[in-house]
Design a protein around this motif. Sequence first.
Motif, PDB file in Angstrom:
ATOM      1  N   ALA A  49      56.301  47.041  44.488  1.00  0.00           N
ATOM      2  CA  ALA A  49      55.595  48.011  43.659  1.00  0.00           C
ATOM      3  C   ALA A  49      54.195  47.529  43.294  1.00  0.00           C
ATOM      4  N   LEU A  50      53.913  46.258  43.556  1.00  0.00           N
ATOM      5  CA  LEU A  50      52.620  45.673  43.197  1.00  0.00           C
ATOM      6  C   LEU A  50      51.666  45.714  44.377  1.00  0.00           C
ATOM      7  N   SER A  51      50.368  45.736  44.071  1.00  0.00           N
ATOM      8  CA  SER A  51      49.390  45.635  45.154  1.00  0.00           C
ATOM      9  C   SER A  51      49.467  44.223  45.736  1.00  0.00           C
ATOM     10  N   VAL A  52      48.862  44.028  46.883  1.00  0.00           N
ATOM     11  CA  VAL A  52      49.008  42.782  47.641  1.00  0.00           C
ATOM     12  C   VAL A  52      48.627  41.553  46.812  1.00  0.00           C
ATOM     13  N   ASP A  53      47.489  41.598  46.118  1.00  0.00           N
ATOM     14  CA  ASP A  53      47.035  40.442  45.341  1.00  0.00           C
ATOM     15  C   ASP A  53      48.055  40.046  44.283  1.00  0.00           C
ATOM     16  N   TYR A  54      48.544  41.016  43.540  1.00  0.00           N
ATOM     17  CA  TYR A  54      49.514  40.735  42.483  1.00  0.00           C
ATOM     18  C   TYR A  54      50.843  40.267  43.077  1.00  0.00           C
ATOM     19  N   ARG A  55      51.263  40.892  44.166  1.00  0.00           N
ATOM     20  CA  ARG A  55      52.517  40.517  44.817  1.00  0.00           C
ATOM     21  C   ARG A  55      52.467  39.055  45.276  1.00  0.00           C
ATOM     22  N   ARG A  56      51.338  38.630  45.833  1.00  0.00           N
ATOM     23  CA  ARG A  56      51.211  37.244  46.296  1.00  0.00           C
ATOM     24  C   ARG A  56      51.323  36.266  45.129  1.00  0.00           C
ATOM     25  N   ILE A  57      50.768  36.617  43.978  1.00  0.00           N
ATOM     26  CA  ILE A  57      50.857  35.737  42.807  1.00  0.00           C
ATOM     27  C   ILE A  57      52.305  35.623  42.358  1.00  0.00           C
ATOM     28  N   VAL A  58      53.008  36.755  42.261  1.00  0.00           N
ATOM     29  CA  VAL A  58      54.414  36.746  41.833  1.00  0.00           C
ATOM     30  C   VAL A  58      55.253  35.932  42.814  1.00  0.00           C
ATOM     31  N   GLY A  73      58.831  22.594  37.414  1.00  0.00           N
ATOM     32  CA  GLY A  73      59.386  23.206  36.215  1.00  0.00           C
ATOM     33  C   GLY A  73      58.355  23.614  35.193  1.00  0.00           C
ATOM     34  N   GLU A  74      57.162  23.066  35.284  1.00  0.00           N
ATOM     35  CA  GLU A  74      56.163  23.368  34.266  1.00  0.00           C
ATOM     36  C   GLU A  74      55.299  24.571  34.593  1.00  0.00           C
ATOM     37  N   GLY A  75      55.474  25.171  35.759  1.00  0.00           N
ATOM     38  CA  GLY A  75      54.728  26.365  36.126  1.00  0.00           C
ATOM     39  C   GLY A  75      53.393  26.054  36.777  1.00  0.00           C
ATOM     40  N   PHE A  76      52.593  27.102  36.934  1.00  0.00           N
ATOM     41  CA  PHE A  76      51.318  27.000  37.625  1.00  0.00           C
ATOM     42  C   PHE A  76      50.165  27.234  36.663  1.00  0.00           C
ATOM     43  N   SER A  77      49.100  26.469  36.833  1.00  0.00           N
ATOM     44  CA  SER A  77      47.852  26.773  36.145  1.00  0.00           C
ATOM     45  C   SER A  77      47.111  27.781  37.018  1.00  0.00           C
ATOM     46  N   ALA A  78      46.075  28.407  36.470  1.00  0.00           N
ATOM     47  CA  ALA A  78      45.295  29.365  37.254  1.00  0.00           C
ATOM     48  C   ALA A  78      44.648  28.676  38.455  1.00  0.00           C
ATOM     49  N   LYS A  79      44.246  27.439  38.277  1.00  0.00           N
ATOM     50  CA  LYS A  79      43.618  26.697  39.377  1.00  0.00           C
ATOM     51  C   LYS A  79      44.636  26.440  40.491  1.00  0.00           C
ATOM     52  N   GLN A  80      45.870  26.086  40.123  1.00  0.00           N
ATOM     53  CA  GLN A  80      46.910  25.858  41.125  1.00  0.00           C
ATOM     54  C   GLN A  80      47.255  27.160  41.849  1.00  0.00           C
ATOM     55  N   LEU A 118      46.952  30.381  46.737  1.00  0.00           N
ATOM     56  CA  LEU A 118      46.621  31.625  47.419  1.00  0.00           C
ATOM     57  C   LEU A 118      45.607  31.409  48.534  1.00  0.00           C
ATOM     58  N   GLY A 119      45.123  30.174  48.645  1.00  0.00           N
ATOM     59  CA  GLY A 119      44.165  29.852  49.697  1.00  0.00           C
ATOM     60  C   GLY A 119      42.753  30.295  49.390  1.00  0.00           C
ATOM     61  N   LEU A 120      42.445  30.492  48.104  1.00  0.00           N
ATOM     62  CA  LEU A 120      41.103  30.914  47.718  1.00  0.00           C
ATOM     63  C   LEU A 120      40.237  29.703  47.394  1.00  0.00           C
ATOM     64  N   GLU A 121      38.937  29.913  47.427  1.00  0.00           N
ATOM     65  CA  GLU A 121      37.987  28.863  47.111  1.00  0.00           C
ATOM     66  C   GLU A 121      38.090  28.532  45.623  1.00  0.00           C
ATOM     67  N   LEU A 122      38.090  27.245  45.280  1.00  0.00           N
ATOM     68  CA  LEU A 122      38.242  26.819  43.894  1.00  0.00           C
ATOM     69  C   LEU A 122      36.894  26.836  43.174  1.00  0.00           C
ATOM     70  N   VAL A 123      36.421  28.034  42.896  1.00  0.00           N
ATOM     71  CA  VAL A 123      35.190  28.225  42.124  1.00  0.00           C
ATOM     72  C   VAL A 123      35.570  28.988  40.864  1.00  0.00           C
ATOM     73  N   PRO A 124      34.804  28.841  39.790  1.00  0.00           N
ATOM     74  CA  PRO A 124      35.171  29.485  38.524  1.00  0.00           C
ATOM     75  C   PRO A 124      35.441  30.985  38.632  1.00  0.00           C
ATOM     76  N   GLY A 125      34.661  31.693  39.424  1.00  0.00           N
ATOM     77  CA  GLY A 125      34.861  33.138  39.546  1.00  0.00           C
ATOM     78  C   GLY A 125      36.220  33.485  40.121  1.00  0.00           C
ATOM     79  N   LYS A 126      36.645  32.774  41.149  1.00  0.00           N
ATOM     80  CA  LYS A 126      37.948  33.036  41.776  1.00  0.00           C
ATOM     81  C   LYS A 126      39.082  32.630  40.840  1.00  0.00           C
ATOM     82  N   ILE A 127      38.928  31.475  40.193  1.00  0.00           N
ATOM     83  CA  ILE A 127      39.974  30.992  39.284  1.00  0.00           C
ATOM     84  C   ILE A 127      40.159  31.963  38.129  1.00  0.00           C
ATOM     85  N   GLU A 128      39.055  32.443  37.554  1.00  0.00           N
ATOM     86  CA  GLU A 128      39.157  33.389  36.434  1.00  0.00           C
ATOM     87  C   GLU A 128      39.750  34.717  36.878  1.00  0.00           C
TER      88      GLU A 128
END
Length: 184
Positions: free
Chosen positions: A98-107, A117-124, A129-139
């Motif tokens: 039911a989610l769009s591709v971007d959201y589905r990949r995160i889930v 067990g501690e989960g993921f940070s936004a950077k992780q 997701l294979g994205l570039e680790l720049v502030p804009g992508k992380i946010e």
Amino acid sequence: MPSVMGLLEEREAAARVRAQELRADMERMTVELADAEAVLERRVIARVELAEALAAGGEQAQASDAGVREAPAVSGKAPAPVVGSVVPRWHEAARADALSVDYRRIVELVESGAGGGEGFSAKQLTAGLGLELVPGKIEGVRCKARRLAERGWLAASPSGRFTRRLPTGPARPGAHKRVGRDGG
């Protein structure tokens, strides 16, 4: 007459200053880009929400004109979500489809349990997701993960980490019993 070495040192110093200025400009522009993307995302959501509200209002007006409210038609398959679509609230029958591709990949990434067990940070999540680790992508990923948590698809910890959705059933036998003046 100036020495050749002195001239080269001056040119090197000037190039170093220019590189530092460009780095500062790049950092400023990255922050501005993240802000602009956040504004764009909010405006897309607002437009989609307004379109849904207007569509719902039109359906209610048509139903009241007819004097009869009909149940919405249920098809066997939900329409495919599109990029920029609103994240639906999670419910027992909800599937990640039911989610769009971007959201589905995160889930799917969070549910894979690769973050431990501690989960993921936004950077992780961004790296996963294979994205570039720049502030804009992380946010951008943080914003999407936060929205998924708000809608019940993920759980967000106070430290900003994202984990699987918490179970909704009773935690122990008898947890659903009323306690108090009327319930015992």
